[in-house]
Design a protein around this motif. Sequence first.
Motif, PDB file in Angstrom:
ATOM      1  N   GLU A  23       0.897  -1.057  -0.132  1.00 26.19           N
ATOM      2  CA  GLU A  23       0.052  -0.089   0.004  1.00 26.19           C
ATOM      3  C   GLU A  23       0.926   1.051   0.172  1.00 26.19           C
ATOM      4  O   GLU A  23       1.823   1.217   0.902  1.00 26.19           O
ATOM      5  N   HIS A  25       1.803   5.099   0.258  1.00 25.99           N
ATOM      6  CA  HIS A  25       1.449   6.339   1.068  1.00 25.99           C
ATOM      7  C   HIS A  25       2.075   7.616   0.254  1.00 25.99           C
ATOM      8  O   HIS A  25       3.301   7.776   0.267  1.00 25.99           O
ATOM      9  N   GLY A  27       2.060  11.785  -0.404  1.00 24.54           N
ATOM     10  CA  GLY A  27       2.149  13.003   0.349  1.00 24.54           C
ATOM     11  C   GLY A  27       2.995  14.141  -0.361  1.00 24.54           C
ATOM     12  O   GLY A  27       3.399  13.726  -1.438  1.00 24.54           O
ATOM     13  N   CYS A  46       0.489  13.840   4.854  1.00 22.49           N
ATOM     14  CA  CYS A  46       0.228  12.642   4.298  1.00 22.49           C
ATOM     15  C   CYS A  46      -1.161  12.736   3.506  1.00 22.49           C
ATOM     16  O   CYS A  46      -2.374  13.463   3.956  1.00 22.49           O
ATOM     17  N   GLU A  47      -1.288  12.006   2.344  1.00 21.99           N
ATOM     18  CA  GLU A  47      -2.458  12.050   1.618  1.00 21.99           C
ATOM     19  C   GLU A  47      -2.987  10.835   1.691  1.00 21.99           C
ATOM     20  O   GLU A  47      -2.195   9.614   1.531  1.00 21.99           O
ATOM     21  N   THR A  48      -4.243  10.295   1.377  1.00 20.95           N
ATOM     22  CA  THR A  48      -4.911   9.132   1.434  1.00 20.95           C
ATOM     23  C   THR A  48      -4.479   8.278   0.229  1.00 20.95           C
ATOM     24  O   THR A  48      -4.561   8.770  -1.212  1.00 20.95           O
ATOM     25  N   PRO A  49      -3.988   7.032   0.179  1.00 19.61           N
ATOM     26  CA  PRO A  49      -3.593   6.453  -0.917  1.00 19.61           C
ATOM     27  C   PRO A  49      -4.801   5.885  -1.699  1.00 19.61           C
ATOM     28  O   PRO A  49      -5.922   5.571  -0.803  1.00 19.61           O
ATOM     29  N   ASP A  50      -4.853   5.561  -3.040  1.00 19.60           N
ATOM     30  CA  ASP A  50      -6.087   5.215  -3.790  1.00 19.60           C
ATOM     31  C   ASP A  50      -5.885   3.641  -4.380  1.00 19.60           C
ATOM     32  O   ASP A  50      -7.003   3.194  -4.753  1.00 19.60           O
ATOM     33  N   TYR A  52      -3.439  -0.348  -4.270  1.00 23.06           N
ATOM     34  CA  TYR A  52      -2.555  -1.150  -3.607  1.00 23.06           C
ATOM     35  C   TYR A  52      -2.072  -2.018  -4.746  1.00 23.06           C
ATOM     36  O   TYR A  52      -2.750  -2.225  -5.639  1.00 23.06           O
ATOM     37  N   LEU A  68      -8.190   0.621  -3.578  1.00 24.91           N
ATOM     38  CA  LEU A  68      -8.621   0.644  -2.075  1.00 24.91           C
ATOM     39  C   LEU A  68      -9.805   0.969  -2.110  1.00 24.91           C
ATOM     40  O   LEU A  68     -10.626   1.685  -2.759  1.00 24.91           O
ATOM     41  N   LYS A  70     -13.277   2.886  -0.946  1.00 22.62           N
ATOM     42  CA  LYS A  70     -13.499   4.175  -0.295  1.00 22.62           C
ATOM     43  C   LYS A  70     -14.138   4.125   1.081  1.00 22.62           C
ATOM     44  O   LYS A  70     -15.319   3.517   0.960  1.00 22.62           O
TER      45      LYS A  70
END
Length: 71
Positions: A23, A25, A27, A46-50, A52, A68, A70
């Motif tokens: 996954e 990460h 940012g 940090c930004e939300t990953p979308d 993996y 991933l 939502k």
Amino acid sequence: MANISCPNCGTDLTGPQSVRIAEYHFGRLEKVAQDPMEGPGFIYHCETPDTYTILCNACKRLVRTLPLPKA
């Protein structure tokens, strides 16, 4: 059940420790004025990953990229 195999090397991916799930990460860094004793001089946002990825442990190549869910 059909065997799930690596499209690159043909290894059976249903065995123990045959895949690695990564996954990411994402940012960005923001420069801040700090003395070297206070910190590194930047702040990480940090930004939300979308997505993996699933990687084959035998050949270390990409098997598949999946989104991933939502929240």
